[in-house]
Design a protein around this motif. Structure first.
Motif, PDB file in Angstrom:
ATOM      1  N   GLU A 122      -6.536  -3.506  -5.518  1.00  0.00           N
ATOM      2  CA  GLU A 122      -5.686  -3.843  -4.377  1.00  0.00           C
ATOM      3  C   GLU A 122      -5.096  -5.243  -4.457  1.00  0.00           C
ATOM      4  O   GLU A 122      -3.915  -5.456  -4.137  1.00  0.00           O
ATOM      5  CB  GLU A 122      -6.495  -3.702  -3.082  1.00  0.00           C
ATOM      6  N   PHE A 123      -5.886  -6.223  -4.897  1.00  0.00           N
ATOM      7  CA  PHE A 123      -5.448  -7.606  -4.850  1.00  0.00           C
ATOM      8  C   PHE A 123      -5.001  -8.160  -6.207  1.00  0.00           C
ATOM      9  O   PHE A 123      -4.872  -9.372  -6.374  1.00  0.00           O
ATOM     10  CB  PHE A 123      -6.554  -8.486  -4.266  1.00  0.00           C
ATOM     11  N   GLY A 124      -4.777  -7.306  -7.181  1.00  0.00           N
ATOM     12  CA  GLY A 124      -4.328  -7.766  -8.488  1.00  0.00           C
ATOM     13  C   GLY A 124      -5.128  -7.127  -9.603  1.00  0.00           C
ATOM     14  O   GLY A 124      -5.875  -6.159  -9.392  1.00  0.00           O
ATOM     15  N   ARG A 125      -5.003  -7.682 -10.795  1.00  0.00           N
ATOM     16  CA  ARG A 125      -5.715  -7.148 -11.961  1.00  0.00           C
ATOM     17  C   ARG A 125      -7.045  -7.890 -12.087  1.00  0.00           C
ATOM     18  O   ARG A 125      -7.104  -9.062 -12.465  1.00  0.00           O
ATOM     19  CB  ARG A 125      -4.859  -7.298 -13.220  1.00  0.00           C
ATOM     20  N   ARG A 126      -8.117  -7.201 -11.741  1.00  0.00           N
ATOM     21  CA  ARG A 126      -9.453  -7.804 -11.652  1.00  0.00           C
ATOM     22  C   ARG A 126      -9.910  -8.344 -12.997  1.00  0.00           C
ATOM     23  O   ARG A 126      -9.902  -7.653 -14.004  1.00  0.00           O
ATOM     24  CB  ARG A 126     -10.437  -6.765 -11.115  1.00  0.00           C
ATOM     25  N   ASP A 127     -10.290  -9.652 -12.994  1.00  0.00           N
ATOM     26  CA  ASP A 127     -10.861 -10.339 -14.153  1.00  0.00           C
ATOM     27  C   ASP A 127      -9.949 -10.286 -15.386  1.00  0.00           C
ATOM     28  O   ASP A 127     -10.418 -10.298 -16.531  1.00  0.00           O
ATOM     29  CB  ASP A 127     -12.246  -9.774 -14.497  1.00  0.00           C
ATOM     30  N   ALA A 128      -8.657 -10.225 -15.153  1.00  0.00           N
ATOM     31  CA  ALA A 128      -7.700 -10.229 -16.254  1.00  0.00           C
ATOM     32  C   ALA A 128      -7.666 -11.602 -16.917  1.00  0.00           C
ATOM     33  O   ALA A 128      -8.051 -12.626 -16.326  1.00  0.00           O
ATOM     34  CB  ALA A 128      -6.311  -9.864 -15.741  1.00  0.00           C
ATOM     35  N   LYS A 129      -7.195 -11.645 -18.126  1.00  0.00           N
ATOM     36  CA  LYS A 129      -7.090 -12.895 -18.876  1.00  0.00           C
ATOM     37  C   LYS A 129      -6.019 -13.786 -18.264  1.00  0.00           C
ATOM     38  O   LYS A 129      -4.935 -13.316 -17.903  1.00  0.00           O
ATOM     39  CB  LYS A 129      -6.763 -12.600 -20.339  1.00  0.00           C
ATOM     40  N   VAL A 130      -6.304 -15.075 -18.137  1.00  0.00           N
ATOM     41  CA  VAL A 130      -5.314 -16.010 -17.618  1.00  0.00           C
ATOM     42  C   VAL A 130      -4.218 -16.205 -18.670  1.00  0.00           C
ATOM     43  O   VAL A 130      -4.505 -16.461 -19.835  1.00  0.00           O
ATOM     44  CB  VAL A 130      -5.958 -17.370 -17.267  1.00  0.00           C
ATOM     45  N   LYS A 131      -2.981 -16.054 -18.245  1.00  0.00           N
ATOM     46  CA  LYS A 131      -1.872 -16.211 -19.179  1.00  0.00           C
ATOM     47  C   LYS A 131      -1.800 -17.660 -19.652  1.00  0.00           C
ATOM     48  O   LYS A 131      -1.920 -18.595 -18.848  1.00  0.00           O
ATOM     49  CB  LYS A 131      -0.558 -15.819 -18.511  1.00  0.00           C
ATOM     50  N   SER A 186       1.722 -11.745  12.899  1.00  0.00           N
ATOM     51  CA  SER A 186       2.758 -11.333  11.944  1.00  0.00           C
ATOM     52  C   SER A 186       2.599 -12.046  10.609  1.00  0.00           C
ATOM     53  O   SER A 186       3.126 -11.584   9.590  1.00  0.00           O
ATOM     54  CB  SER A 186       4.152 -11.638  12.511  1.00  0.00           C
ATOM     55  N   PHE A 187       1.878 -13.158  10.598  1.00  0.00           N
ATOM     56  CA  PHE A 187       1.736 -13.969   9.398  1.00  0.00           C
ATOM     57  C   PHE A 187       0.582 -13.530   8.504  1.00  0.00           C
ATOM     58  O   PHE A 187       0.292 -14.187   7.504  1.00  0.00           O
ATOM     59  CB  PHE A 187       1.576 -15.443   9.789  1.00  0.00           C
ATOM     60  N   PHE A 188      -0.071 -12.417   8.862  1.00  0.00           N
ATOM     61  CA  PHE A 188      -1.222 -11.958   8.095  1.00  0.00           C
ATOM     62  C   PHE A 188      -1.008 -10.513   7.633  1.00  0.00           C
ATOM     63  O   PHE A 188      -0.055  -9.854   8.028  1.00  0.00           O
ATOM     64  CB  PHE A 188      -2.488 -12.106   8.935  1.00  0.00           C
ATOM     65  N   ASP A 189      -1.900 -10.045   6.772  1.00  0.00           N
ATOM     66  CA  ASP A 189      -1.765  -8.683   6.243  1.00  0.00           C
ATOM     67  C   ASP A 189      -1.897  -7.637   7.349  1.00  0.00           C
ATOM     68  O   ASP A 189      -1.177  -6.640   7.369  1.00  0.00           O
ATOM     69  CB  ASP A 189      -2.836  -8.414   5.178  1.00  0.00           C
ATOM     70  N   GLU A 190      -2.856  -7.835   8.246  1.00  0.00           N
ATOM     71  CA  GLU A 190      -3.101  -6.879   9.321  1.00  0.00           C
ATOM     72  C   GLU A 190      -2.565  -7.460  10.618  1.00  0.00           C
ATOM     73  O   GLU A 190      -2.891  -8.588  10.976  1.00  0.00           O
ATOM     74  CB  GLU A 190      -4.597  -6.583   9.452  1.00  0.00           C
ATOM     75  N   PRO A 230     -10.601 -14.695   3.127  1.00  0.00           N
ATOM     76  CA  PRO A 230      -9.782 -15.306   2.080  1.00  0.00           C
ATOM     77  C   PRO A 230      -8.596 -14.436   1.654  1.00  0.00           C
ATOM     78  O   PRO A 230      -7.580 -14.951   1.195  1.00  0.00           O
ATOM     79  CB  PRO A 230     -10.773 -15.488   0.927  1.00  0.00           C
ATOM     80  N   THR A 231      -8.720 -13.115   1.840  1.00  0.00           N
ATOM     81  CA  THR A 231      -7.663 -12.188   1.438  1.00  0.00           C
ATOM     82  C   THR A 231      -6.726 -11.822   2.587  1.00  0.00           C
ATOM     83  O   THR A 231      -5.941 -10.880   2.475  1.00  0.00           O
ATOM     84  CB  THR A 231      -8.280 -10.896   0.877  1.00  0.00           C
ATOM     85  N   GLU A 232      -6.757 -12.566   3.688  1.00  0.00           N
ATOM     86  CA  GLU A 232      -6.024 -12.172   4.893  1.00  0.00           C
ATOM     87  C   GLU A 232      -4.505 -12.222   4.749  1.00  0.00           C
ATOM     88  O   GLU A 232      -3.780 -11.578   5.515  1.00  0.00           O
ATOM     89  CB  GLU A 232      -6.438 -13.076   6.066  1.00  0.00           C
ATOM     90  N   ALA A 233      -3.993 -12.989   3.814  1.00  0.00           N
ATOM     91  CA  ALA A 233      -2.546 -13.114   3.604  1.00  0.00           C
ATOM     92  C   ALA A 233      -2.229 -12.856   2.133  1.00  0.00           C
ATOM     93  O   ALA A 233      -1.557 -13.644   1.474  1.00  0.00           O
ATOM     94  CB  ALA A 233      -2.050 -14.495   4.033  1.00  0.00           C
ATOM     95  N   SER A 234      -2.711 -11.713   1.642  1.00  0.00           N
ATOM     96  CA  SER A 234      -2.542 -11.431   0.218  1.00  0.00           C
ATOM     97  C   SER A 234      -1.071 -11.252  -0.163  1.00  0.00           C
ATOM     98  O   SER A 234      -0.695 -11.471  -1.310  1.00  0.00           O
ATOM     99  CB  SER A 234      -3.349 -10.186  -0.180  1.00  0.00           C
ATOM    100  N   TYR A 235      -0.231 -10.845   0.799  1.00  0.00           N
ATOM    101  CA  TYR A 235       1.197 -10.755   0.511  1.00  0.00           C
ATOM    102  C   TYR A 235       1.740 -12.108   0.053  1.00  0.00           C
ATOM    103  O   TYR A 235       2.655 -12.177  -0.785  1.00  0.00           O
ATOM    104  CB  TYR A 235       1.968 -10.270   1.748  1.00  0.00           C
ATOM    105  N   LEU A 236       1.181 -13.192   0.585  1.00  0.00           N
ATOM    106  CA  LEU A 236       1.614 -14.549   0.250  1.00  0.00           C
ATOM    107  C   LEU A 236       0.906 -15.074  -0.986  1.00  0.00           C
ATOM    108  O   LEU A 236       1.560 -15.588  -1.911  1.00  0.00           O
ATOM    109  CB  LEU A 236       1.349 -15.473   1.445  1.00  0.00           C
TER     110      LEU A 236
END
Length: 309
Positions: free
Chosen positions: A66-75, A253-257, A92-98
């Motif tokens: 949901e929040f990205g590619r878990r434990d992926a290699k840092v570019k 409105s500024f948060f995911d939910e 900590p994940t409340e504004a994941s869109y941002l």
């Protein structure tokens, strides 16, 4: 002749070729969890900061969630760091869109919890409001210390991947207050964006904020009204400063939910307006993005913008 024609077309196209900052940036987004354990300044007990970190990653590495590619290699590369502080009874994940949008444009974003004042703490989060107010800036500073240590640790995935002199601070609601309070106290931050912040009466007693700072507020906010909080907090900014009033939005409105008002614009539309200014602001001040700088001086439909760069 052919090259001349191509260059002429590019010049004439001008604004049509402008970047859309609301779309994902050029990087795939990785996410991992780092844990930093500190001592509470109020109780002396351990505070475990299980921190969510987003970052640019190598495409197709890690496991997509949901929040990205878990434990992926840092570019490979060096990226500015932004600390994100959540709101009262938030996550900590409340504004994941941002936070995910920022990572896609080339930032490392570290979001610690504020223990005792998260949604996972249930009803106790309200009772811990005052305690959290004292511990929040130390939480942020400890997370910053931890991320800077990661940047020079040979065993860390972030070794030599963070630009340690380009550090931003952000947050929403109580985290917006935390953002402004932190940059009043810690000179390591070089740019800040506070969303729907409150606490003017507390922050007014501190020093003026001289680093580039953006405040974004909701026009119909019933928790921290725009006129009495965002607009007054703007007067505490003494450096490059921006005030974005997003019309037909309320506090959540500024948060995911969002438990939004019937008069609010759709959540996705609100998020696009917020990101429209957030991404170029941090690109301009943390990554020296000159083109991005022009974007944050131009009003767009749906907002009232005060820009004093």
């Amino acid at each position: 002749m052919t090259r001349f024609v191509v260059l002429l077309l590019l010049v004439l196209a001008g604004p049509a070729l402008a970047r859309d900052w609301t779309k994902p940036g050029p990087y795939a987004v990785g996410v991992r969890t780092l844990t930093f354990t500190k001592t509470s300044v109020t109780t002396g007990e351990p505070r475990v900061l299980t921190t969510t970190v987003w970052y640019p990653t190598v495409k197709r590495s890690g496991t997509l969630e949901e929040f990205g590619r878990r434990d992926a290699k840092v570019k490979p590369g060096r990226y500015p760091l932004i600390i994100y502080s959540h709101g009262n009874c938030g996550l900590p994940t409340e504004a994941s869109y941002l936070t995910m949008a920022l990572a896609s444009w080339g930032f490392v974003v570290a979001a610690p919890p504020h223990p005792g004042n998260t949604r996972d703490d249930g009803a106790a989060c309200i009772a811990n409001f005052a305690d959290s107010g004292v511990n929040r800036v130390p939480d942020v500073q400890f997370t910053l210390d931890g991320m800077l240590a990661e940047a020079v640790s040979p065993s860390s995935p972030f070794n030599r991947r963070i630009r340690t002199t380009d550090i931003g601070m952000s947050g929403g609601s109580f985290g917006g207050f935390t953002t402004l309070f932190a940059v009043q106290q810690d000179a390591r931050f070089t740019a800040a964006m506070a969303n729907v912040p409150g606490g003017y009466d507390v922050l007014a007693g501190g020093s003026d904020i001289t680093i580039p700072t953006m405040i974004q507020g909701a026009a119909d906010d019933q928790v921290v009204p725009f006129a009495t909080e965002s607009a007054r907090l703007f007067t505490k900014l003494a450096g490059p400063r921006y005030l974005v009033k997003v019309f037909s939005t309320s506090h959540l409105s500024f948060f995911d939910e969002c438990g939004c008002l019937p008069t609010d614009i759709p959540q996705d539309d609100a998020h696009r307006l917020i990101v429209h200014y957030a991404v170029p602001f941090f690109l301009h001040y943390l990554r020296d993005g000159r083109a991005a700088g022009k974007s944050i001086e131009k009003p767009t439909t749906g907002v009232d913008l005060t820009a004093e760069p």
